[in-house]
Design a protein around this motif. Structure first.
Motif, PDB file in Angstrom:
ATOM      1  N   LYS A   1      56.489  46.443 -22.483  1.00  0.00           N
ATOM      2  CA  LYS A   1      55.848  45.156 -22.754  1.00  0.00           C
ATOM      3  C   LYS A   1      56.381  44.502 -24.024  1.00  0.00           C
ATOM      4  CE  LYS A   1      51.273  42.986 -22.706  1.00  0.00           C
ATOM      5  NZ  LYS A   1      49.814  43.227 -22.613  1.00  0.00           N
ATOM      6  N   SER A   2      56.785  45.317 -24.985  1.00  0.00           N
ATOM      7  CA  SER A   2      57.299  44.763 -26.236  1.00  0.00           C
ATOM      8  C   SER A   2      58.564  43.939 -26.022  1.00  0.00           C
ATOM      9  CB  SER A   2      57.587  45.885 -27.239  1.00  0.00           C
ATOM     10  OG  SER A   2      58.628  46.728 -26.785  1.00  0.00           O
ATOM     11  N   MET A   3      59.287  44.187 -24.920  1.00  0.00           N
ATOM     12  CA  MET A   3      60.494  43.415 -24.628  1.00  0.00           C
ATOM     13  C   MET A   3      60.163  41.961 -24.269  1.00  0.00           C
ATOM     14  SD  MET A   3      63.376  45.110 -24.952  1.00  0.00           S
ATOM     15  CE  MET A   3      64.570  44.412 -23.809  1.00  0.00           C
TER      16      MET A   3
ATOM     17  N   ARG B   1      59.955  32.034 -31.629  1.00  0.00           N
ATOM     18  CA  ARG B   1      60.310  30.614 -31.494  1.00  0.00           C
ATOM     19  C   ARG B   1      61.607  30.411 -30.722  1.00  0.00           C
ATOM     20  NH1 ARG B   1      61.090  29.820 -37.993  1.00  0.00           N
ATOM     21  NH2 ARG B   1      62.845  31.236 -38.314  1.00  0.00           N
ATOM     22  N   GLN B   2      62.206  31.480 -30.237  1.00  0.00           N
ATOM     23  CA  GLN B   2      63.393  31.343 -29.400  1.00  0.00           C
ATOM     24  C   GLN B   2      62.991  31.017 -27.962  1.00  0.00           C
ATOM     25  OE1 GLN B   2      66.549  31.357 -30.362  1.00  0.00           O
ATOM     26  NE2 GLN B   2      66.053  31.790 -32.507  1.00  0.00           N
ATOM     27  N   GLU B   3      63.907  30.381 -27.228  1.00  0.00           N
ATOM     28  CA  GLU B   3      63.637  30.083 -25.819  1.00  0.00           C
ATOM     29  C   GLU B   3      63.506  31.362 -25.012  1.00  0.00           C
ATOM     30  OE1 GLU B   3      66.102  27.359 -23.694  1.00  0.00           O
ATOM     31  OE2 GLU B   3      66.204  25.951 -25.356  1.00  0.00           O
ATOM     32  N   MET B   4      64.322  32.340 -25.345  1.00  0.00           N
ATOM     33  CA  MET B   4      64.353  33.581 -24.583  1.00  0.00           C
ATOM     34  C   MET B   4      63.559  34.671 -25.269  1.00  0.00           C
ATOM     35  SD  MET B   4      68.251  34.115 -23.227  1.00  0.00           S
ATOM     36  CE  MET B   4      68.811  33.326 -21.729  1.00  0.00           C
ATOM     37  N   THR B   5      62.815  35.422 -24.484  1.00  0.00           N
ATOM     38  CA  THR B   5      62.247  36.666 -24.983  1.00  0.00           C
ATOM     39  C   THR B   5      63.371  37.690 -25.105  1.00  0.00           C
ATOM     40  OG1 THR B   5      61.835  37.591 -22.788  1.00  0.00           O
ATOM     41  CG2 THR B   5      60.113  36.179 -23.734  1.00  0.00           C
ATOM     42  N   LYS B   6      63.052  38.805 -25.726  1.00  0.00           N
ATOM     43  CA  LYS B   6      64.043  39.891 -25.779  1.00  0.00           C
ATOM     44  C   LYS B   6      64.451  40.312 -24.374  1.00  0.00           C
ATOM     45  CE  LYS B   6      61.293  42.367 -28.423  1.00  0.00           C
ATOM     46  NZ  LYS B   6      60.753  43.529 -29.188  1.00  0.00           N
ATOM     47  N   PHE B   7      63.491  40.294 -23.465  1.00  0.00           N
ATOM     48  CA  PHE B   7      63.762  40.702 -22.094  1.00  0.00           C
ATOM     49  C   PHE B   7      64.676  39.702 -21.392  1.00  0.00           C
ATOM     50  CE2 PHE B   7      62.612  41.495 -17.608  1.00  0.00           C
ATOM     51  CZ  PHE B   7      62.877  42.857 -17.571  1.00  0.00           C
ATOM     52  N   ASP B   8      64.384  38.401 -21.542  1.00  0.00           N
ATOM     53  CA  ASP B   8      65.268  37.378 -20.977  1.00  0.00           C
ATOM     54  C   ASP B   8      66.688  37.542 -21.511  1.00  0.00           C
ATOM     55  OD1 ASP B   8      63.205  36.154 -19.551  1.00  0.00           O
ATOM     56  OD2 ASP B   8      62.710  34.789 -21.193  1.00  0.00           O
ATOM     57  N   TYR B   9      66.776  37.801 -22.795  1.00  0.00           N
ATOM     58  CA  TYR B   9      68.078  37.968 -23.446  1.00  0.00           C
ATOM     59  C   TYR B   9      68.823  39.151 -22.838  1.00  0.00           C
ATOM     60  CZ  TYR B   9      71.380  37.996 -27.393  1.00  0.00           C
ATOM     61  OH  TYR B   9      72.513  37.940 -28.167  1.00  0.00           O
TER      62      TYR B   9
ATOM     63  N   SER C   1      67.501  47.684 -24.761  1.00  0.00           N
ATOM     64  CA  SER C   1      66.161  48.029 -25.234  1.00  0.00           C
ATOM     65  C   SER C   1      65.969  47.527 -26.654  1.00  0.00           C
ATOM     66  CB  SER C   1      65.981  49.556 -25.187  1.00  0.00           C
ATOM     67  OG  SER C   1      64.730  49.944 -25.736  1.00  0.00           O
ATOM     68  N   ASP C   2      64.697  47.353 -27.049  1.00  0.00           N
ATOM     69  CA  ASP C   2      64.407  47.079 -28.458  1.00  0.00           C
ATOM     70  C   ASP C   2      64.269  48.379 -29.251  1.00  0.00           C
ATOM     71  OD1 ASP C   2      61.941  47.941 -27.512  1.00  0.00           O
ATOM     72  OD2 ASP C   2      60.966  45.989 -27.717  1.00  0.00           O
ATOM     73  N   LEU C   3      64.298  49.502 -28.553  1.00  0.00           N
ATOM     74  CA  LEU C   3      64.317  50.830 -29.186  1.00  0.00           C
ATOM     75  C   LEU C   3      63.127  51.059 -30.116  1.00  0.00           C
ATOM     76  CD1 LEU C   3      68.131  51.135 -29.982  1.00  0.00           C
ATOM     77  CD2 LEU C   3      66.895  52.091 -28.032  1.00  0.00           C
ATOM     78  N   LEU C   4      61.990  50.486 -29.779  1.00  0.00           N
ATOM     79  CA  LEU C   4      60.799  50.692 -30.603  1.00  0.00           C
ATOM     80  C   LEU C   4      60.157  52.013 -30.202  1.00  0.00           C
ATOM     81  CD1 LEU C   4      59.360  47.062 -30.706  1.00  0.00           C
ATOM     82  CD2 LEU C   4      60.914  48.202 -32.317  1.00  0.00           C
ATOM     83  N   SER C   5      60.811  53.074 -30.603  1.00  0.00           N
ATOM     84  CA  SER C   5      60.402  54.427 -30.243  1.00  0.00           C
ATOM     85  C   SER C   5      60.948  55.373 -31.301  1.00  0.00           C
ATOM     86  CB  SER C   5      60.956  54.769 -28.847  1.00  0.00           C
ATOM     87  OG  SER C   5      60.426  55.976 -28.363  1.00  0.00           O
TER      88      SER C   5
ATOM     89  N   PHE D   1      72.618  48.665 -26.450  1.00  0.00           N
ATOM     90  CA  PHE D   1      72.375  47.287 -26.849  1.00  0.00           C
ATOM     91  C   PHE D   1      70.974  47.211 -27.454  1.00  0.00           C
ATOM     92  CE2 PHE D   1      75.643  46.850 -23.587  1.00  0.00           C
ATOM     93  CZ  PHE D   1      76.506  45.919 -24.160  1.00  0.00           C
ATOM     94  N   HIS D   2      70.925  47.139 -28.778  1.00  0.00           N
ATOM     95  CA  HIS D   2      69.656  47.116 -29.505  1.00  0.00           C
ATOM     96  C   HIS D   2      69.266  45.660 -29.731  1.00  0.00           C
ATOM     97  CE1 HIS D   2      67.175  48.723 -33.152  1.00  0.00           C
ATOM     98  NE2 HIS D   2      66.426  48.234 -32.180  1.00  0.00           N
ATOM     99  N   ILE D   3      68.263  45.202 -28.994  1.00  0.00           N
ATOM    100  CA  ILE D   3      67.904  43.777 -28.978  1.00  0.00           C
ATOM    101  C   ILE D   3      66.546  43.583 -29.645  1.00  0.00           C
ATOM    102  CG2 ILE D   3      67.464  41.777 -27.510  1.00  0.00           C
ATOM    103  CD1 ILE D   3      69.244  43.175 -25.385  1.00  0.00           C
ATOM    104  N   LEU D   4      66.550  42.810 -30.721  1.00  0.00           N
ATOM    105  CA  LEU D   4      65.321  42.447 -31.410  1.00  0.00           C
ATOM    106  C   LEU D   4      65.164  40.931 -31.390  1.00  0.00           C
ATOM    107  CD1 LEU D   4      65.476  44.773 -34.557  1.00  0.00           C
ATOM    108  CD2 LEU D   4      64.139  45.119 -32.461  1.00  0.00           C
TER     109      LEU D   4
END
Length: 298
Positions: free
Chosen positions: A93-95, A100-108, A188-192, A214-217
């Motif tokens: 869910k954190s993805m 304020r970006q158009e894309m969420t981390k998941f969209d990205y 992944s955002d790697l929040l683990s 690919f570490h996406i924040l």
């Protein structure tokens, strides 16, 4: 964004297509010039060198090795091969977060994965897809047919980041699932817990897979642009933290940098390619720059 076209727009296809002739070597370097990769060259694998012996064909001498070692070595070719790629997509869910970006981390992540699928299938390399949260949820076996691109993108566009996450367990499952050497691309955002994540990454490396992390924040997760009293909610646990953003910003940024540095350092030790991204960078620009960097490093 609910259609394949919203992720792989015609202008993006054209931009990536322009890489084709000029950047075939760039793309090859991206997928084949990885740490300790068994894949050297474009479609030919040689897993070892041996000393030149009398009777060997001098044409087979690797002159680049000679230039470095002042010794004659023969490249030992084994077989024509294609690279098999697996995209591993984090559904936690954190993805789904964006400030304020158009894309969420998941969209990205979806956009970047779609571009990589396009590139791989364009050069006839099979690519598969695995999705995970606390465990592997869906998988498509790797194929290189043009129709498969539509199948992968159709699945990607219907994914939703809704679950909790257990990255380590999911990657351990993936390591057990893969039977052949592959390039595993993890989004992944790697929040683990990094310790647990790297245990799983070492399992993949032990099985001789190349791994790209690919570490996406989100931009806000990196810069912490908030002011005044704010409430921060963990999207997976729903835990709420109230704080004064101004007094917390400096410490927060230091912690994020330490978090990323941990992944940089340990990924290097593990022979894992670590790609540090945030959603303020256009995904196609991120892909192009990374492909070029891969080419210049090998």
């Amino acid at each position: 964004m609910s259609t394949v076209e919203s992720y792989l727009k015609p202008e993006v296809i054209r931009q990536i297509s322009r890489l084709d002739l000029r950047a075939q070597f760039v793309v090859r370097g991206f997928f084949q010039g990885l740490h300790a990769s068994p894949y050297h060259g474009f479609s030919v694998e040689f897993s070892e060198h041996r000393r030149y012996e009398q009777g060997d064909d001098p044409k087979d001498i690797d002159w680049l090795v000679f230039a470095k070692t002042d010794r004659y070595y023969i490249k030992k070719f084994e077989a024509e091969t294609n690279i098999t790629g697996y995209i591993a997509m984090d559904l936690s869910k954190s993805m789904g977060y964006t400030y304020r970006q158009e894309m969420t981390k998941f969209d990205y992540a979806i956009s970047l994965a779609a571009a990589i699928c396009y590139l791989m299938i364009h050069q006839q390399d099979p690519v598969g897809l695995v999705t995970f949260d606390t465990k592997i949820r869906q998988s498509l076996p790797p194929k290189s047919k043009r129709k498969h691109l539509g199948d992968v993108l159709s699945l990607l566009t219907n994914l939703k980041p809704t679950g909790e996450t257990d990255i380590a367990h999911s990657l351990s499952q993936l390591a057990a699932m893969l039977k052949h050497r592959s390039v595993v691309m993890i989004f992944s955002d790697l929040l683990s817990d990094p310790d647990e994540v790297f245990k799983a990454l070492y399992q993949l490396r032990h099985r001789q897979h190349d791994v790209i992390l690919f570490h996406i924040l989100d931009e806000a997760e990196v810069t912490f642009p908030f002011d005044g009293m704010v409430e921060l909610e963990d999207p997976e646990s729903n835990e709420v933290l109230k704080l004064d953003a101004g007094s917390y910003r400096s410490d927060y940024r230091k912690e994020v940098e330490a978090f990323r540095e941990r992944y940089r350092r340990d990924a290097s030790k593990a022979g894992v390619d670590y790609v540090e991204l945030d959603t303020s960078m256009p995904f196609d620009k991120a892909l192009t720059e990374y492909l070029i960097n891969r080419r210049t490093r090998f």
